[in-house]
Scaffold this active site. Sequence first.
Site, PDB file in Angstrom:
ATOM      1  N   ASN A  35       0.979  -1.311   0.134  1.00 59.23           N
ATOM      2  CA  ASN A  35       0.274  -0.058  -0.002  1.00 59.23           C
ATOM      3  C   ASN A  35       0.818   0.964  -0.082  1.00 59.23           C
ATOM      4  O   ASN A  35       1.278   1.032   0.805  1.00 59.23           O
ATOM      5  CB  ASN A  35      -0.409   0.110   1.305  1.00 59.23           C
ATOM      6  CG  ASN A  35      -1.727   0.909   1.297  1.00 59.23           C
ATOM      7  OD1 ASN A  35      -1.700   2.200   1.133  1.00 59.23           O
ATOM      8  ND2 ASN A  35      -3.379   0.795   1.402  1.00 59.23           N
ATOM      9  N   HIS A  46      -3.208   0.746  -3.295  1.00 56.73           N
ATOM     10  CA  HIS A  46      -3.531   0.161  -2.748  1.00 56.73           C
ATOM     11  C   HIS A  46      -2.431  -1.639  -2.811  1.00 56.73           C
ATOM     12  O   HIS A  46      -1.914  -1.587  -4.211  1.00 56.73           O
ATOM     13  CB  HIS A  46      -4.982  -0.717  -2.409  1.00 56.73           C
ATOM     14  CG  HIS A  46      -5.849  -0.264  -2.563  1.00 56.73           C
ATOM     15  ND1 HIS A  46      -7.043  -0.727  -1.591  1.00 56.73           N
ATOM     16  CD2 HIS A  46      -6.370   1.126  -2.299  1.00 56.73           C
ATOM     17  CE1 HIS A  46      -8.191   0.586  -1.472  1.00 56.73           C
ATOM     18  NE2 HIS A  46      -7.110   1.411  -1.806  1.00 56.73           N
ATOM     19  N   GLU A  48      -2.943  -4.958  -3.360  1.00 55.97           N
ATOM     20  CA  GLU A  48      -3.265  -5.762  -4.742  1.00 55.97           C
ATOM     21  C   GLU A  48      -2.670  -4.540  -5.918  1.00 55.97           C
ATOM     22  O   GLU A  48      -2.405  -5.193  -7.374  1.00 55.97           O
ATOM     23  CB  GLU A  48      -4.565  -5.953  -4.536  1.00 55.97           C
ATOM     24  CG  GLU A  48      -4.600  -6.806  -2.925  1.00 55.97           C
ATOM     25  CD  GLU A  48      -4.756  -6.419  -1.897  1.00 55.97           C
ATOM     26  OE1 GLU A  48      -5.234  -6.887  -1.043  1.00 55.97           O
ATOM     27  OE2 GLU A  48      -4.732  -4.394  -1.608  1.00 55.97           O
ATOM     28  N   CYS A  73     -10.550  -5.927  -0.630  1.00 55.59           N
ATOM     29  CA  CYS A  73     -11.213  -4.766  -0.281  1.00 55.59           C
ATOM     30  C   CYS A  73     -12.433  -4.785  -1.479  1.00 55.59           C
ATOM     31  O   CYS A  73     -11.684  -5.422  -2.239  1.00 55.59           O
ATOM     32  CB  CYS A  73     -10.936  -3.361  -0.158  1.00 55.59           C
ATOM     33  SG  CYS A  73      -9.561  -2.305  -1.702  1.00 55.59           S
ATOM     34  N   CYS A  76      -9.648  -3.885  -4.692  1.00 50.84           N
ATOM     35  CA  CYS A  76      -8.324  -5.117  -5.155  1.00 50.84           C
ATOM     36  C   CYS A  76      -9.509  -5.848  -5.602  1.00 50.84           C
ATOM     37  O   CYS A  76      -8.680  -6.772  -6.795  1.00 50.84           O
ATOM     38  CB  CYS A  76      -8.133  -4.887  -4.220  1.00 50.84           C
ATOM     39  SG  CYS A  76      -7.400  -3.181  -3.638  1.00 50.84           S
ATOM     40  N   ASP A 136      -8.000   5.646   4.390  1.00 54.49           N
ATOM     41  CA  ASP A 136      -7.512   4.322   4.142  1.00 54.49           C
ATOM     42  C   ASP A 136      -8.942   3.372   3.646  1.00 54.49           C
ATOM     43  O   ASP A 136      -8.965   2.849   2.193  1.00 54.49           O
ATOM     44  CB  ASP A 136      -6.690   3.699   3.947  1.00 54.49           C
ATOM     45  CG  ASP A 136      -6.432   2.266   3.613  1.00 54.49           C
ATOM     46  OD1 ASP A 136      -5.223   3.102   2.449  1.00 54.49           O
ATOM     47  OD2 ASP A 136      -6.102   0.861   3.960  1.00 54.49           O
TER      48      ASP A 136
END
Length: 140
Positions: A35, A46, A48, A73, A76, A136
Amino acid sequence: MKAAIAEAKKGLKQGGIPIGSVLVKNGGIVGRGHNQRVQKNNPVLHAEVDCLQNAGRLGSYNGCVLYSTLMPCFFCSGAIVQFGIKKVVAGESKNFKGAKKFLHAHGVKVIDLDLEECKAMMTSFIKKNPKLWKEDIGEL
């Protein structure tokens, strides 16, 4: 998962949010990231997404496994589904439930390792940086 944890620790040392990710294909790491929303002032960087970007164009993501220290999330998870990644291994989902049901609904196998190291790293970060964490996850 060890490589994803190393990425999370790298992000934390840089003053960022300690979430790391790696992409594995044919038993080898083809991408890694963490991140970097804080470090690069980029709201969509992020772990990923950074990992996928660093992997570059693979043509096909068939057979890839995405490892992340935290359950991905919805943002992602959308990328995971879009690229046809069929397996995700998460370090934990206690600190953030993520989009596990969404991933399952789109044919992605999700394994939650519930690792104490991942949970402790996020719990500590959230306690020290509650406002940044809420930013975030979109809860500010």
